[in-house]
Design a protein around this motif. Structure first.
Motif, mmCIF file in Angstrom:
data_model
loop_
_atom_site.group_PDB
_atom_site.id
_atom_site.type_symbol
_atom_site.label_atom_id
_atom_site.label_comp_id
_atom_site.label_asym_id
_atom_site.label_seq_id
_atom_site.Cartn_x
_atom_site.Cartn_y
_atom_site.Cartn_z
ATOM 1 N N ASP A 41 25.088 -24.841 -52.094
ATOM 2 C CA ASP A 41 25.558 -24.923 -53.472
ATOM 3 C C ASP A 41 24.473 -24.274 -54.330
ATOM 4 O O ASP A 41 23.281 -24.493 -54.103
ATOM 5 C CB ASP A 41 25.773 -26.375 -53.895
ATOM 6 C CG ASP A 41 26.396 -26.474 -55.282
ATOM 7 O OD1 ASP A 41 27.076 -25.507 -55.687
ATOM 8 O OD2 ASP A 41 26.193 -27.499 -55.961
ATOM 9 N N SER A 42 24.876 -23.448 -55.288
ATOM 10 C CA SER A 42 23.869 -22.715 -56.056
ATOM 11 C C SER A 42 24.356 -22.413 -57.463
ATOM 12 O O SER A 42 25.559 -22.223 -57.688
ATOM 13 C CB SER A 42 23.535 -21.398 -55.333
ATOM 14 O OG SER A 42 22.575 -20.649 -56.040
ATOM 15 N N GLN A 43 23.413 -22.396 -58.390
ATOM 16 C CA GLN A 43 23.669 -21.968 -59.758
ATOM 17 C C GLN A 43 22.611 -20.937 -60.127
ATOM 18 O O GLN A 43 21.406 -21.230 -60.045
ATOM 19 C CB GLN A 43 23.600 -23.152 -60.733
ATOM 20 C CG GLN A 43 24.760 -24.118 -60.617
ATOM 21 C CD GLN A 43 24.669 -25.228 -61.656
ATOM 22 O OE1 GLN A 43 23.800 -26.088 -61.604
ATOM 23 N NE2 GLN A 43 25.555 -25.181 -62.636
ATOM 24 N N GLU A 44 23.062 -19.758 -60.511
ATOM 25 C CA GLU A 44 22.120 -18.691 -60.829
ATOM 26 C C GLU A 44 21.181 -19.114 -61.943
ATOM 27 O O GLU A 44 21.596 -19.692 -62.953
ATOM 28 C CB GLU A 44 22.873 -17.410 -61.200
ATOM 29 C CG GLU A 44 23.591 -16.778 -60.003
ATOM 30 C CD GLU A 44 24.155 -15.408 -60.310
ATOM 31 O OE1 GLU A 44 23.579 -14.702 -61.148
ATOM 32 O OE2 GLU A 44 25.183 -15.051 -59.699
ATOM 33 N N GLU A 45 19.900 -18.825 -61.739
ATOM 34 C CA GLU A 45 18.788 -19.132 -62.637
ATOM 35 C C GLU A 45 18.450 -20.626 -62.711
ATOM 36 O O GLU A 45 17.503 -21.008 -63.379
ATOM 37 C CB GLU A 45 19.041 -18.600 -64.057
ATOM 38 C CG GLU A 45 19.295 -17.110 -64.122
ATOM 39 C CD GLU A 45 18.169 -16.300 -63.485
ATOM 40 O OE1 GLU A 45 17.020 -16.771 -63.461
ATOM 41 O OE2 GLU A 45 18.458 -15.204 -62.979
ATOM 42 N N LYS A 46 19.215 -21.474 -62.039
ATOM 43 C CA LYS A 46 18.929 -22.917 -62.061
ATOM 44 C C LYS A 46 18.465 -23.453 -60.714
ATOM 45 O O LYS A 46 17.797 -24.486 -60.657
ATOM 46 C CB LYS A 46 20.154 -23.692 -62.537
ATOM 47 C CG LYS A 46 20.497 -23.446 -64.007
ATOM 48 C CD LYS A 46 21.631 -24.344 -64.455
ATOM 49 C CE LYS A 46 21.950 -24.135 -65.937
ATOM 50 N NZ LYS A 46 23.048 -25.020 -66.398
ATOM 51 N N GLY A 47 18.844 -22.777 -59.644
ATOM 52 C CA GLY A 47 18.383 -23.226 -58.336
ATOM 53 C C GLY A 47 19.499 -23.382 -57.328
ATOM 54 O O GLY A 47 20.675 -23.121 -57.613
ATOM 55 N N SER A 48 19.114 -23.808 -56.135
ATOM 56 C CA SER A 48 20.056 -23.927 -55.022
ATOM 57 C C SER A 48 19.848 -25.248 -54.299
ATOM 58 O O SER A 48 18.799 -25.883 -54.414
ATOM 59 C CB SER A 48 19.861 -22.774 -54.029
ATOM 60 O OG SER A 48 19.989 -21.527 -54.661
ATOM 61 N N ALA A 49 20.868 -25.632 -53.548
ATOM 62 C CA ALA A 49 20.793 -26.833 -52.716
ATOM 63 C C ALA A 49 21.445 -26.538 -51.372
ATOM 64 O O ALA A 49 22.586 -26.074 -51.323
ATOM 65 C CB ALA A 49 21.492 -28.008 -53.392
ATOM 66 N N LEU A 50 20.717 -26.748 -50.295
ATOM 67 C CA LEU A 50 21.260 -26.628 -48.950
ATOM 68 C C LEU A 50 21.388 -28.031 -48.384
ATOM 69 O O LEU A 50 20.413 -28.800 -48.378
ATOM 70 C CB LEU A 50 20.355 -25.783 -48.051
ATOM 71 C CG LEU A 50 20.490 -24.264 -48.203
ATOM 72 C CD1 LEU A 50 19.792 -23.782 -49.473
ATOM 73 C CD2 LEU A 50 19.910 -23.541 -47.001
#
Length: 557
Positions: free
Chosen positions: A396-405
């Motif tokens: 799951d990812s949001q550009e410029e905010k970060g990611s979660a695996l």
């Protein structure tokens, strides 16, 4: 006396490693919190304990080196020195040196042959101008150092060392105990089947006694499984140093925050998780976390943050790695997929479908090749390793905010709750965590769309495949067929079988070398009637079925 001396050395090694791990973790934290007095006290006590234990055991070179560490930390305690980055690097190298040489001394190597005079002079003279911060000791802080002689010596100490009402037990003995429990499970299943067949000829007391015995055995099996469970915290904390060293070596700063370190998993799973999680961290540092300058422009903390979290959810263990970096570039991923012919430019994809390309072999959006990434090798291996543990991974990812695996894993690799199905004369086990429901396959709900088998399941299209055809069993179903609806991540599929036997608990047996790598099969088990049943690899079956349907559709165009 010989036994007492050996026990002394073994205990010393185990305690020395604990102190060094504590020092490493505290130093990395102190680098981000230079005024943290508590961390300084923890470091000082650890160095003092190392010195005292080394003197008691007769390792004078180690005691001398630890005394140098103690002197430096005493200056931090008094406030005459500041915990600057170069000093932290020097102290971390000192920890690496001790981690390397202490087992050598214990093995009988002459102490005079193992000294690092340059490091000792830097430490005692505090010649920080000679320290290159980017020359980090990645190998010493990684799995190689922790999987080396300390670990082997500690294995020798597992029997007979008591501490805090605990007993270190040889892992092989635990494995044997679990295997015996598995064999008893099989024998109990056979015995219960015989009792059911002859229930009319047996007294009620016999059946009640069998039920009570089953309950006691299940409790025993549960306790054996608990013994094999270990917290993820120690493994997570090993990565604190990795984050610090990798970031520093690439001109970045980052810290690792650990949550849920008390969550427990099967001890066999811990070792298999180290490499996938370490690669995910390296990937996050390379692709996600920006340089301090860029983060400052984006009004972010110059020091990037990674959160490694573990928790329980619906009978599974969930491990998440989150970062506050730039996130995955959705547009670039789609462009790369189009250029490789994986999708068309007009094709509409969900976020999950877009990010799934990251796990494809040879897929990389990096424009340059570094020692961390850019070769298109890595995340596909991560996914394969996770699925080998009967787990799943999603992004799951949001550009410029970060990611979660997010990794989702079973609690144990030894015993599973399964759903038994039959095709012809063969029995197969589907892990119950993958089973959604069962429906009849009738002429009314069958559909065919572009050569693909589908049914209408509550106004939704469900693709299905025949297990008989998948394994080339031949023959035809003699009666009513059923569809077992299974799920892997967000993908649903149906498996057509002849018979539904129901839920049961099975002991997983590894496949022999001849059958390893067999598509769609993850293991085997022995049923109550003595026959062998194969355990289905649902993620692999769904992928294979999807690939076949795509090829069929392409041939029809």
């Amino acid at each position: 006396m010989d036994f007492d001396h050996d026990l002394l050395i073994q205990t010393y090694l185990a305690e020395a490693e604990e102190q060094l791990v504590r020092m490493e973790e505290s130093l990395v934290l102190l680098e981000t919190q230079p005024e943290n007095k508590e961390m300084i006290e923890i470091l000082f006590r650890a160095a003092h304990t190392l010195k005292g234990n080394a003197s008691t055991t007769g390792f004078m070179r180690v005691a001398e080196f630890a005394h140098g560490l103690e002197d430096v930390l005493q200056q931090l305690r008094k406030g005459t020195r500041v915990a600057e980055s170069r000093l932290i690097t020097l102290l971390l190298r000192a920890v690496d040196f001790l981690r390397r040489v202490v087992p050598e001394y214990a093995a009988g190597t002459d102490e005079s042959l193992l000294g690092d005079e340059k490091l000792f002079k830097q430490l005692t003279g505090l010649k920080l101008d000679e320290i290159d911060e980017k020359e980090t000791s990645l190998t010493a802080s990684g799995s190689e150092a922790r999987g080396g002689k300390f670990e082997r010596r500690e294995d020798e100490a597992r029997e007979g060392v008591y501490r805090n009402k605990t007993l270190r037990v040889d892992l092989d003995k635990l494995d044997r105990l679990l295997n015996l429990a598995g064999e008893i499970t099989i024998a109990r299943g056979r015995f219960s089947q015989i009792l059911e067949e002859r229930a009319g000829k047996l007294g009620q007391e016999v059946l009640e006694a069998n039920t009570a015995t089953d309950a006691l055995f299940l409790e025993l099996q549960e306790e054996i499984m608990k013994i094999r469970m270990v917290p993820v915290g120690p493994m997570f904390r090993q990565l604190i140093r990795t984050v610090r060293d990798v970031a520093l070596a690439h001109g970045k700063t980052a810290r690792l925050v650990i949550e849920g370190g008390e969550v427990e998993v099967d001890t066999a799973m811990i070792e298999l998780l180290k490499d996938p999680i370490a690669h995910m961290i390296r990937n996050a540092l390379d692709h996600g976390i920006e340089s301090p300058e860029i983060r400052a422009e984006k009004q972010k903390d110059p020091c990037g943050q990674l959160i490694l979290r573990a928790f329980h959810d619906s009978g599974n263990v969930v491990i998440q790695l989150m970062d506050d970096g730039s996130g995955f570039n959705r547009k670039r991923i789609i462009e790369k997929a189009v250029s490789k012919g994986l999708i068309s430019e007009s094709q509409k994809l969900s976020n999950a479908e877009v990010y799934s390309f990251i796990f494809m072999p040879g897929f990389s959006t990096s424009e340059t090749v570094t020692d961390l990434s850019g070769r298109g090798v890595g995340m596909d291996v991560v996914k394969r390793n996770i699925e080998a543990l009967r787990g799943s991974i999603e992004i799951d990812s949001q550009e410029e905010k970060g990611s979660a695996l997010t990794i989702r894993l079973p609690l144990t690799l030894a015993i599973i709750d399964g759903f038994a199905v039959g095709v012809g004369k063969e029995t197969y086990i589907i892990p119950i965590e993958n089973v959604i429901e069962c429906v009849d396959l009738t002429q009314q709900n069958r559909r065919d769309r572009d050569g693909q088998n589908i049914i209408n399941l509550r106004e939704k299209v469900l693709p299905y495949f025949y297990l008989r055809e998948n394994f080339g069993l031949g023959g035809e179903a003699l009666g009513r067929e059923s569809i077992v609806v299974v799920k892997n991540q967000d993908r649903l599929a149906g498996i057509v079988v002849d018979t539904l036997f129901g839920e049961n608990q099975v002991v997983i047996k590894p496949l022999g070398k001849f059958f390893q790598g067999l598509p769609g099969v993850s293991g085997s088990t022995i049923l109550g009637n003595g026959k062998v049943a194969l355990i289905l690899d649902i993620p692999a079956l769904i992928r294979d079925a999807a690939g076949k349907q795509t090829r069929m559709a392409d041939q029809l165009v």
